[in-house]
Design a protein around this motif. Structure first.
Motif, PDB file in Angstrom:
ATOM      1  N   LYS A 224       0.699  -1.204  -0.002  1.00 33.19           N
ATOM      2  CA  LYS A 224      -0.055   0.250   0.043  1.00 33.19           C
ATOM      3  C   LYS A 224       0.908   1.214   0.064  1.00 33.19           C
ATOM      4  N   THR A 225       2.070   1.344   0.778  1.00 35.33           N
ATOM      5  CA  THR A 225       2.756   2.170   1.134  1.00 35.33           C
ATOM      6  C   THR A 225       3.604   2.739  -0.312  1.00 35.33           C
ATOM      7  N   TYR A 226       4.303   1.641  -0.652  1.00 33.27           N
ATOM      8  CA  TYR A 226       5.359   1.835  -1.606  1.00 33.27           C
ATOM      9  C   TYR A 226       5.069   1.498  -3.028  1.00 33.27           C
ATOM     10  N   HIS A 227       3.969   0.542  -3.163  1.00 28.98           N
ATOM     11  CA  HIS A 227       3.750   0.248  -4.537  1.00 28.98           C
ATOM     12  C   HIS A 227       2.247   0.551  -5.179  1.00 28.98           C
ATOM     13  N   GLY A 228       1.888   1.542  -4.548  1.00 28.09           N
ATOM     14  CA  GLY A 228       0.487   2.177  -5.269  1.00 28.09           C
ATOM     15  C   GLY A 228      -0.708   1.281  -4.919  1.00 28.09           C
ATOM     16  N   MET A 229      -0.944   0.373  -4.086  1.00 30.04           N
ATOM     17  CA  MET A 229      -2.019  -0.326  -3.939  1.00 30.04           C
ATOM     18  C   MET A 229      -3.054   0.173  -2.950  1.00 30.04           C
ATOM     19  N   SER A 230      -2.980   1.425  -2.484  1.00 27.51           N
ATOM     20  CA  SER A 230      -3.757   2.129  -1.750  1.00 27.51           C
ATOM     21  C   SER A 230      -5.032   2.443  -2.629  1.00 27.51           C
ATOM     22  N   LYS A 231      -5.089   2.658  -3.904  1.00 28.78           N
ATOM     23  CA  LYS A 231      -5.954   2.909  -4.776  1.00 28.78           C
ATOM     24  C   LYS A 231      -5.946   1.911  -6.058  1.00 28.78           C
ATOM     25  N   ALA A 232      -7.084   1.515  -6.585  1.00 31.23           N
ATOM     26  CA  ALA A 232      -6.677   0.808  -7.757  1.00 31.23           C
ATOM     27  C   ALA A 232      -6.612   1.830  -9.004  1.00 31.23           C
ATOM     28  N   ARG A 233      -5.519   1.542  -9.757  1.00 31.38           N
ATOM     29  CA  ARG A 233      -5.133   2.496 -10.906  1.00 31.38           C
ATOM     30  C   ARG A 233      -6.100   2.423 -12.061  1.00 31.38           C
ATOM     31  N   PHE A 234      -6.653   1.349 -12.296  1.00 31.74           N
ATOM     32  CA  PHE A 234      -7.430   1.084 -13.490  1.00 31.74           C
ATOM     33  C   PHE A 234      -8.761   0.327 -12.948  1.00 31.74           C
ATOM     34  N   ARG A 235      -9.838   0.503 -13.882  1.00 29.32           N
ATOM     35  CA  ARG A 235     -10.959   0.158 -13.587  1.00 29.32           C
ATOM     36  C   ARG A 235     -11.412  -1.323 -14.101  1.00 29.32           C
TER      37      ARG A 235
ATOM     38  N   LEU B 183      -1.263  -8.428  -9.188  1.00 25.16           N
ATOM     39  CA  LEU B 183      -0.259  -9.668  -9.454  1.00 25.16           C
ATOM     40  C   LEU B 183       0.997  -8.828  -9.908  1.00 25.16           C
ATOM     41  N   MET B 184       1.059  -7.986 -10.492  1.00 25.71           N
ATOM     42  CA  MET B 184       2.425  -7.121 -10.918  1.00 25.71           C
ATOM     43  C   MET B 184       2.876  -6.694  -9.348  1.00 25.71           C
ATOM     44  N   THR B 185       2.069  -6.065  -8.562  1.00 29.15           N
ATOM     45  CA  THR B 185       2.781  -5.489  -7.226  1.00 29.15           C
ATOM     46  C   THR B 185       3.378  -6.765  -6.428  1.00 29.15           C
ATOM     47  N   ALA B 186       2.447  -8.029  -6.595  1.00 28.26           N
ATOM     48  CA  ALA B 186       3.015  -9.196  -5.679  1.00 28.26           C
ATOM     49  C   ALA B 186       4.116  -9.412  -6.409  1.00 28.26           C
ATOM     50  N   CYS B 187       4.265  -9.786  -7.646  1.00 25.39           N
ATOM     51  CA  CYS B 187       5.686 -10.040  -8.544  1.00 25.39           C
ATOM     52  C   CYS B 187       6.811  -9.220  -7.743  1.00 25.39           C
ATOM     53  N   ALA B 188       6.456  -7.920  -7.846  1.00 24.86           N
ATOM     54  CA  ALA B 188       7.393  -6.947  -7.340  1.00 24.86           C
ATOM     55  C   ALA B 188       8.049  -7.462  -5.907  1.00 24.86           C
ATOM     56  N   LEU B 189       6.910  -7.521  -5.069  1.00 28.80           N
ATOM     57  CA  LEU B 189       7.082  -7.801  -3.836  1.00 28.80           C
ATOM     58  C   LEU B 189       8.031  -9.161  -3.598  1.00 28.80           C
ATOM     59  N   ASN B 190       7.520  -9.989  -4.401  1.00 27.00           N
ATOM     60  CA  ASN B 190       8.349 -11.411  -4.015  1.00 27.00           C
ATOM     61  C   ASN B 190       9.660 -11.390  -4.689  1.00 27.00           C
ATOM     62  N   LEU B 191      10.119 -10.757  -5.719  1.00 29.59           N
ATOM     63  CA  LEU B 191      11.311 -10.159  -6.356  1.00 29.59           C
ATOM     64  C   LEU B 191      12.160  -9.503  -5.459  1.00 29.59           C
ATOM     65  N   LYS B 192      11.547  -8.734  -4.709  1.00 28.92           N
ATOM     66  CA  LYS B 192      12.490  -7.831  -3.564  1.00 28.92           C
ATOM     67  C   LYS B 192      12.829  -8.909  -2.309  1.00 28.92           C
TER      68      LYS B 192
END
Length: 110
Positions: free
Chosen positions: A38-49, A59-68
């Protein structure tokens, strides 16, 4: 009747020793990951509808967190530096692909 049985079974699991251990684990591990997303990867709001587009974002956010997390587990400075440099290019390419995909969906939907 069935709901009451399920509820009592769930309460039994929750208040068992195993359930309490899982509850503590959730508060330290899982909530931290959601907070980071939520804080660092923009998941506080949905970017698209739309469900599909929000699912792609999640899923892209989850991939980024898993890579980190994988980079932290390896703890190899050379790999971290290489991933940091190449990851920026990868993220830009993914953004371009998603943006083109979204544009195509917007055009195709009447």
């Amino acid at each position: 009747m069935i709901l009451e049985q399920c509820l009592s079974k769930a309460r039994g699991w929750y208040y068992s020793g195993y359930g309490r251990a899982l509850s503590k684990l959730r508060s330290t591990v899982i909530e931290g990951i959601f907070g980071q997303a939520k804080t660092y990867h923009g998941m506080s709001k949905a970017r698209f509808r739309g469900l599909v587009k929000v699912e792609i974002q999640f899923l892209m956010t989850a991939c980024a967190l898993n890579l980190k997390k994988m980079a932290r587990m390896l703890d190899v400075f050379e790999i971290k530096d290489r991933i940091a440099n190449e990851f920026t290019d990868f993220v830009q390419a993914v953004k371009d692909v998603l943006w083109n995909l979204i544009k195509k969906e917007v055009v195709q939907v009447p």
